[in-house]
Design a protein around this motif. Structure first.
Motif, PDB file in Angstrom:
ATOM      1  N   GLY A 384       0.823  -1.203   0.000  1.00  0.00           N
ATOM      2  CA  GLY A 384       0.000   0.000   0.000  1.00  0.00           C
ATOM      3  C   GLY A 384       0.859   1.257   0.000  1.00  0.00           C
ATOM      4  O   GLY A 384       1.914   1.308   0.644  1.00  0.00           O
ATOM      5  N   TYR A 385       0.377   2.277  -0.714  1.00  0.00           N
ATOM      6  CA  TYR A 385       1.144   3.518  -0.840  1.00  0.00           C
ATOM      7  C   TYR A 385       1.340   4.205   0.511  1.00  0.00           C
ATOM      8  O   TYR A 385       2.390   4.767   0.795  1.00  0.00           O
ATOM      9  N   GLY A 386       0.332   4.130   1.359  1.00  0.00           N
ATOM     10  CA  GLY A 386       0.422   4.780   2.667  1.00  0.00           C
ATOM     11  C   GLY A 386       1.528   4.193   3.532  1.00  0.00           C
ATOM     12  O   GLY A 386       2.287   4.926   4.170  1.00  0.00           O
ATOM     13  N   HIS A 387       1.641   2.888   3.561  1.00  0.00           N
ATOM     14  CA  HIS A 387       2.683   2.246   4.363  1.00  0.00           C
ATOM     15  C   HIS A 387       4.078   2.537   3.796  1.00  0.00           C
ATOM     16  O   HIS A 387       5.038   2.698   4.551  1.00  0.00           O
ATOM     17  N   LEU A 388       4.180   2.587   2.457  1.00  0.00           N
ATOM     18  CA  LEU A 388       5.463   2.959   1.862  1.00  0.00           C
ATOM     19  C   LEU A 388       5.847   4.373   2.289  1.00  0.00           C
ATOM     20  O   LEU A 388       7.004   4.635   2.653  1.00  0.00           O
ATOM     21  N   THR A 389       4.885   5.277   2.282  1.00  0.00           N
ATOM     22  CA  THR A 389       5.136   6.656   2.715  1.00  0.00           C
ATOM     23  C   THR A 389       5.584   6.693   4.168  1.00  0.00           C
ATOM     24  O   THR A 389       6.506   7.442   4.535  1.00  0.00           O
ATOM     25  N   ASP A 390       4.961   5.882   5.013  1.00  0.00           N
ATOM     26  CA  ASP A 390       5.365   5.817   6.426  1.00  0.00           C
ATOM     27  C   ASP A 390       6.821   5.369   6.560  1.00  0.00           C
ATOM     28  O   ASP A 390       7.590   5.927   7.348  1.00  0.00           O
ATOM     29  N   ALA A 391       7.197   4.353   5.800  1.00  0.00           N
ATOM     30  CA  ALA A 391       8.581   3.855   5.857  1.00  0.00           C
ATOM     31  C   ALA A 391       9.551   4.913   5.365  1.00  0.00           C
ATOM     32  O   ALA A 391      10.649   5.076   5.925  1.00  0.00           O
ATOM     33  N   PRO A 413      10.385  -3.166   7.234  1.00  0.00           N
ATOM     34  CA  PRO A 413      10.124  -4.201   8.252  1.00  0.00           C
ATOM     35  C   PRO A 413       9.807  -3.634   9.639  1.00  0.00           C
ATOM     36  O   PRO A 413       9.169  -4.313  10.451  1.00  0.00           O
ATOM     37  N   LEU A 414      10.231  -2.402   9.912  1.00  0.00           N
ATOM     38  CA  LEU A 414       9.976  -1.798  11.219  1.00  0.00           C
ATOM     39  C   LEU A 414       8.496  -1.489  11.433  1.00  0.00           C
ATOM     40  O   LEU A 414       8.065  -1.280  12.577  1.00  0.00           O
ATOM     41  N   LEU A 415       7.719  -1.492  10.335  1.00  0.00           N
ATOM     42  CA  LEU A 415       6.293  -1.185  10.450  1.00  0.00           C
ATOM     43  C   LEU A 415       5.515  -2.283  11.164  1.00  0.00           C
ATOM     44  O   LEU A 415       4.338  -2.105  11.487  1.00  0.00           O
ATOM     45  N   HIS A 426      -0.332   5.379   9.123  1.00  0.00           N
ATOM     46  CA  HIS A 426      -1.119   4.234   8.672  1.00  0.00           C
ATOM     47  C   HIS A 426      -0.938   2.992   9.542  1.00  0.00           C
ATOM     48  O   HIS A 426      -1.540   1.957   9.281  1.00  0.00           O
ATOM     49  N   GLY A 427      -0.104   3.096  10.572  1.00  0.00           N
ATOM     50  CA  GLY A 427      -0.012   2.031  11.559  1.00  0.00           C
ATOM     51  C   GLY A 427       0.686   0.764  11.112  1.00  0.00           C
ATOM     52  O   GLY A 427       1.577   0.773  10.261  1.00  0.00           O
ATOM     53  N   TYR A 428       0.255  -0.341  11.699  1.00  0.00           N
ATOM     54  CA  TYR A 428       0.908  -1.640  11.518  1.00  0.00           C
ATOM     55  C   TYR A 428       0.854  -2.111  10.068  1.00  0.00           C
ATOM     56  O   TYR A 428      -0.137  -1.929   9.357  1.00  0.00           O
ATOM     57  N   ALA A 429       1.935  -2.763   9.654  1.00  0.00           N
ATOM     58  CA  ALA A 429       1.976  -3.439   8.353  1.00  0.00           C
ATOM     59  C   ALA A 429       2.981  -4.579   8.437  1.00  0.00           C
ATOM     60  O   ALA A 429       3.944  -4.514   9.201  1.00  0.00           O
ATOM     61  N   ARG A 430       2.749  -5.626   7.655  1.00  0.00           N
ATOM     62  CA  ARG A 430       3.731  -6.705   7.561  1.00  0.00           C
ATOM     63  C   ARG A 430       4.852  -6.234   6.633  1.00  0.00           C
ATOM     64  O   ARG A 430       4.943  -6.615   5.469  1.00  0.00           O
ATOM     65  N   SER A 432       8.004  -6.701   6.209  1.00  0.00           N
ATOM     66  CA  SER A 432       9.025  -7.541   5.578  1.00  0.00           C
ATOM     67  C   SER A 432       8.546  -8.094   4.239  1.00  0.00           C
ATOM     68  O   SER A 432       9.363  -8.396   3.354  1.00  0.00           O
ATOM     69  N   GLU A 433       7.240  -8.232   4.091  1.00  0.00           N
ATOM     70  CA  GLU A 433       6.694  -8.820   2.864  1.00  0.00           C
ATOM     71  C   GLU A 433       6.996  -8.004   1.619  1.00  0.00           C
ATOM     72  O   GLU A 433       7.406  -8.567   0.596  1.00  0.00           O
ATOM     73  N   PRO A 434       6.790  -6.669   1.629  1.00  0.00           N
ATOM     74  CA  PRO A 434       7.111  -5.913   0.411  1.00  0.00           C
ATOM     75  C   PRO A 434       8.588  -5.936   0.049  1.00  0.00           C
ATOM     76  O   PRO A 434       8.936  -5.840  -1.128  1.00  0.00           O
ATOM     77  N   VAL A 435       9.458  -6.090   1.052  1.00  0.00           N
ATOM     78  CA  VAL A 435      10.892  -6.172   0.752  1.00  0.00           C
ATOM     79  C   VAL A 435      11.183  -7.459  -0.023  1.00  0.00           C
ATOM     80  O   VAL A 435      11.824  -7.439  -1.075  1.00  0.00           O
ATOM     81  N   SER A 436      10.699  -8.588   0.489  1.00  0.00           N
ATOM     82  CA  SER A 436      10.880  -9.857  -0.222  1.00  0.00           C
ATOM     83  C   SER A 436      10.181  -9.827  -1.578  1.00  0.00           C
ATOM     84  O   SER A 436      10.703 -10.356  -2.574  1.00  0.00           O
TER      85      SER A 436
END
Length: 478
Positions: A384-391, A413-415, A426-430, A432-436
């Motif tokens: 999701g774009y929001g989680h990428l922005t958070d990272a 992965p820190l999310l 945007h809070g919690y996200a898995r 590590s998954e987008p990195v892999s």
């Protein structure tokens, strides 16, 4: 009379020395000549780890470093390709090139002919064998099979050292015509039993030859470096040393390493074999659809195919526990926004996935350049774009560069950790998954490009090794 002649001779000598001093002081050195000409000629090899052409033009690890050095000097880079290692060293000796950037191991044998720069990478020499074939467990086993290496290479020098000090019965064949790819192909097809190549080369090429494996390391860590002429004029060598000591260059080395090697550990033996089987079995059914979608969106069709394999293994009816469906695993909401009526229709799914990726890529800030722009768009496609922005915000807050995938992938992965995601919008996200996800797609893309490039499809017949006039057999010392 003799005194007068002596005085005249002395004056002439002083005048000559002064003249030599004056003319010597105005004679331009190598760096000044290069800058006045506006270009620097660098010799290299055409290989996946040094220099090659892809769909966007010239690239390769050595090319990117040499281009950065040319920019550092303020001149254009001119690449000269060599067909063998001996040709590279001869070109340096004749001053046909300013230096060699060709994945050369800095060895004592070559120190007398060239001057090596500060190392930019450490590699080890590895013995490669075919799974199911003869596996050497130690160096003494090398004498039991047919071994081939490249002439004038650090590998050939190492074998001579082993033969002289440990295994006098050791014999092998070598040729200046064999590059790493040819050597691996011969082992893969069973034409020879073993070869020796550098660890970085096998790391990059292993996924293309899943039936090959590392038997053992023949050496410890060895430095790769640029090779300069052994000359009194060491001005260019000194500038190169300053270039490698530069803080920006240190960052560049990390960035180039990430770009060419950072994703290579994603595809193990089992995964590579599975991908090969699926490519042979399924890809031809859909490659036309990938090509059509890619053409409409100005994308590389192999990128879309790699995405689809990561998402669904090219299964039009794929479904996840979260309810995403189809070749590109679109959510119901995303499909509706993109005008995809049937997520199980391969054409609609591929078109929708391509459209969504392009929208995400355009949405990213202009400060993010390629290829980082595509890698981040892929991450947003997954998490999701929001989680990428958070990272990206976490990376910036921590002093990282949030325009580079190399930095942002460390913060995604820190999310999944509360002390970090509670700071985000945007809070919690898995995370590590987008990195892999991204790293896998990059690796699948590499393999698809390799398989789609006829120049890399090397067909070696079994008699080639015996009939090649350039093959030299090194006899045992017994």
């Amino acid at each position: 009379m003799n005194t007068r002649i002596a005085r005249i001779t002395t004056r002439l000598l002083i005048s000559l020395l002064c003249l030599l001093t004056i003319t010597g002081s105005v004679r331009p050195n190598t760096v000044e000549k290069i800058r006045s000409q506006g270009e620097i000629v660098v010799i290299t090899r055409n290989s996946p780890t040094t220099y090659f052409e892809d769909n966007i033009g010239a690239t390769g690890y050595e090319f990117e470093l040499a281009k950065a050095f040319a920019d550092y000097l303020g001149v254009n880079l001119v690449i000269k390709q060599a067909d063998s290692l001996s040709e590279i060293y001869n070109a340096i000796d004749r001053n046909d090139a300013a230096f060699a950037a060709a994945g050369l191991t800095a060895t004592q044998q070559q120190d007398k002919w060239v001057r090596f720069s500060t190392p930019y990478m450490q590699v080890s020499q590895q013995v490669i064998y075919r799974r199911g074939g003869m596996k050497p467990k130690e160096i003494f086993d090398l004498a039991k099979g047919q071994l081939v290496v490249t002439s004038d290479s650090s590998h050939a020098h190492q074998l001579r050292k082993i033969q002289g000090q440990q295994i006098p019965e050791l014999t092998w064949s070598e040729s200046p015509d064999f590059e790493t790819v040819e050597l691996l192909q011969m082992v893969a097809t069973g034409e020879v039993d073993f070869t020796v190549i550098d660890s970085n080369e096998f790391e990059m090429l292993q996924a293309y030859y899943p039936n090959l494996a590392i038997a053992f390391d023949l050496t410890g860590a060895q430095p790769l470096a640029w090779a300069f002429p052994q000359s009194r004029d060491d001005s260019l060598f000194k500038v190169a040393q300053s270039f490698f000591r530069n803080a920006q260059t240190n960052g560049l080395l990390l960035e180039v390493r990430e770009r060419f090697y950072g994703h290579l550990d994603q595809l193990n033996y089992v995964g590579a074999k599975r991908f090969q089987r699926q490519s042979d079995k399924k890809l031809s059914k859909y490659d036309g659809l990938f090509q059509q979608a890619a053409k409409r969106h100005n994308l590389d069709w192999r990128l879309l195919a790699a995405m689809s394999y990561q998402e669904s293994h090219w299964n039009p009816r794929a479904k996840s526990f979260t309810g995403v469906r189809g070749m590109m695993m679109l959510t119901r909401r995303t499909a509706k926004e993109l005008g995809v009526r049937n997520r199980l229709d391969p054409k609609q799914s591929i078109d929708g996935g391509a459209d969504y990726l392009v929208k995400l890529r355009k949405r990213l800030p202009k400060s993010i350049n390629e290829p980082d722009r595509t890698w981040m768009a892929l991450a947003a496609y997954n998490v999701g774009y929001g989680h990428l922005t958070d990272a990206r915000k976490l990376a910036k807050k921590d002093g990282g560069d949030n325009t580079r995938w190399m930095d942002v992938k460390n913060y995604l992965p820190l999310l999944s950790q509360k002390r970090y995601y509670k700071q985000t919008r945007h809070g919690y996200a898995r995370g590590s998954e987008p990195v892999s996800y991204v790293q896998n797609i990059r690796r699948y893309f590499d393999v698809l490009v390799w398989n789609d490039n006829p120049d890399l499809d090397i067909a070696l017949e079994s008699e080639n090794l015996q009939l090649s006039a350039s093959i030299r057999v090194i006899p045992p010392l017994l």
